[in-house]
Design a protein around this motif. Structure first.
Motif, PDB file in Angstrom:
ATOM      1  N   UNK A 143       0.779  -1.289  -0.006  1.00 11.68           N
ATOM      2  CA  UNK A 143       0.074  -0.073   0.026  1.00 11.68           C
ATOM      3  C   UNK A 143       0.887   1.226  -0.037  1.00 11.68           C
ATOM      4  N   UNK A 144       0.271   2.301   0.232  1.00  8.46           N
ATOM      5  CA  UNK A 144       0.802   3.650   0.130  1.00  8.46           C
ATOM      6  C   UNK A 144       0.794   4.389   1.652  1.00  8.46           C
ATOM      7  N   UNK A 145       1.881   4.655   1.870  1.00  7.92           N
ATOM      8  CA  UNK A 145       2.165   5.351   3.375  1.00  7.92           C
ATOM      9  C   UNK A 145       1.947   6.749   3.086  1.00  7.92           C
ATOM     10  N   UNK A 146       0.823   7.524   3.704  1.00  8.12           N
ATOM     11  CA  UNK A 146       0.688   8.859   3.290  1.00  8.12           C
ATOM     12  C   UNK A 146       0.767   9.645   4.823  1.00  8.12           C
ATOM     13  N   UNK A 147       1.476  10.621   5.254  1.00  5.08           N
ATOM     14  CA  UNK A 147       1.186  11.349   6.383  1.00  5.08           C
ATOM     15  C   UNK A 147       1.698  12.716   5.925  1.00  5.08           C
ATOM     16  N   UNK A 148       0.767  13.459   6.566  1.00  7.03           N
ATOM     17  CA  UNK A 148       0.695  15.003   6.586  1.00  7.03           C
ATOM     18  C   UNK A 148       0.454  15.050   4.868  1.00  7.03           C
ATOM     19  N   UNK A 149      -0.200  14.229   4.289  1.00 10.31           N
ATOM     20  CA  UNK A 149      -0.253  14.503   2.616  1.00 10.31           C
ATOM     21  C   UNK A 149       0.862  14.301   1.877  1.00 10.31           C
ATOM     22  N   UNK A 150       1.985  13.638   2.557  1.00 13.76           N
ATOM     23  CA  UNK A 150       3.518  13.492   1.957  1.00 13.76           C
ATOM     24  C   UNK A 150       3.209  11.897   1.375  1.00 13.76           C
ATOM     25  N   UNK A 151       3.327  11.493   0.278  1.00 17.78           N
ATOM     26  CA  UNK A 151       3.699  10.080   0.353  1.00 17.78           C
ATOM     27  C   UNK A 151       4.997   9.782   0.422  1.00 17.78           C
ATOM     28  N   UNK A 152       5.215   8.757   1.274  1.00 18.81           N
ATOM     29  CA  UNK A 152       6.423   8.116   1.602  1.00 18.81           C
ATOM     30  C   UNK A 152       6.819   6.861   1.380  1.00 18.81           C
ATOM     31  N   UNK A 153       8.177   6.831   0.809  1.00 17.21           N
ATOM     32  CA  UNK A 153       8.331   5.531   0.284  1.00 17.21           C
ATOM     33  C   UNK A 153       8.801   4.559   1.450  1.00 17.21           C
ATOM     34  N   UNK A 154       7.996   3.306   1.546  1.00 17.61           N
ATOM     35  CA  UNK A 154       8.050   2.620   2.562  1.00 17.61           C
ATOM     36  C   UNK A 154       7.420   1.491   2.480  1.00 17.61           C
TER      37      UNK A 154
END
Ligand SMILES: [Zn+2]
Length: 159
Positions: free
Chosen positions: A16-27
């Motif tokens: 899936x896609x990790x989104x924190x504070x509206x920022x997509x983070x490679x994880x």
């Protein structure tokens, strides 16, 4: 002036896609949720709603409602900000603490602060985000999920 606090936590899931504070983070993991799982913006929405005396995010955007499935939490935040504006409440500042053992977040924090400032319609200097670990203690320390604390100050028109 009015103050509000918010807390949220979500569990990691593989893929899936990790989104924190509206920022997509490679994880390699993302956060399990009905929406995009943006635990940062959920805690912030709760702080803003709390300061306004408008209960919490679950009351406004129930996870049983198909309209909110997979929705960007930035859209939820903008709807919350609109509710405040309709009540003549202005956001003074917000301060957010992300508790996560991984991934490393320092490089992503400026983009999160910029997203939040834009959605809250406040100056960048009024939108603060920081990240910490719990030194391997507890569920965040074991890498089982991410927790976020947020506080927000609102000013009523005329203050
Ligand atoms: Zn949440």
């Amino acid at each position: 002036m009015r103050i509000g606090q918010g807390f949220d936590a979500h569990a990691f899931q593989d893929g899936g896609r990790l989104v924190l504070g509206g920022v997509t983070i490679d994880h390699p993991q993302s956060l399990a949720a009905h929406s995009d799982g943006d635990v940062v913006l959920h805690a912030l929405c709760d702080a803003l709603l709390g300061a306004a005396g408008l209960r919490d995010i679950g009351q406004h955007f129930p996870d049983t409602d198909a309209r909110y499935k997979g929705i960007s939490s930035r859209e939820l935040l903008r709807q919350v900000v609109q509710l405040l504006q309709e009540r003549q409440l202005r956001i003074g500042n917000v301060d957010i603490t992300i508790v996560a053992q991984a991934p490393r977040l320092a490089a992503h924090i400026p983009a999160m602060m910029a997203n939040i400032a834009a959605d809250c319609r406040i100056d960048l200097g009024r939108s603060n985000v920081k990240a910490t670990t719990t030194e391997q203690l507890g569920f965040t320390g074991r890498g089982e999920g991410i927790a976020v604390y947020a506080v927000a100050l609102l000013q009523e028109a005329g203050d």
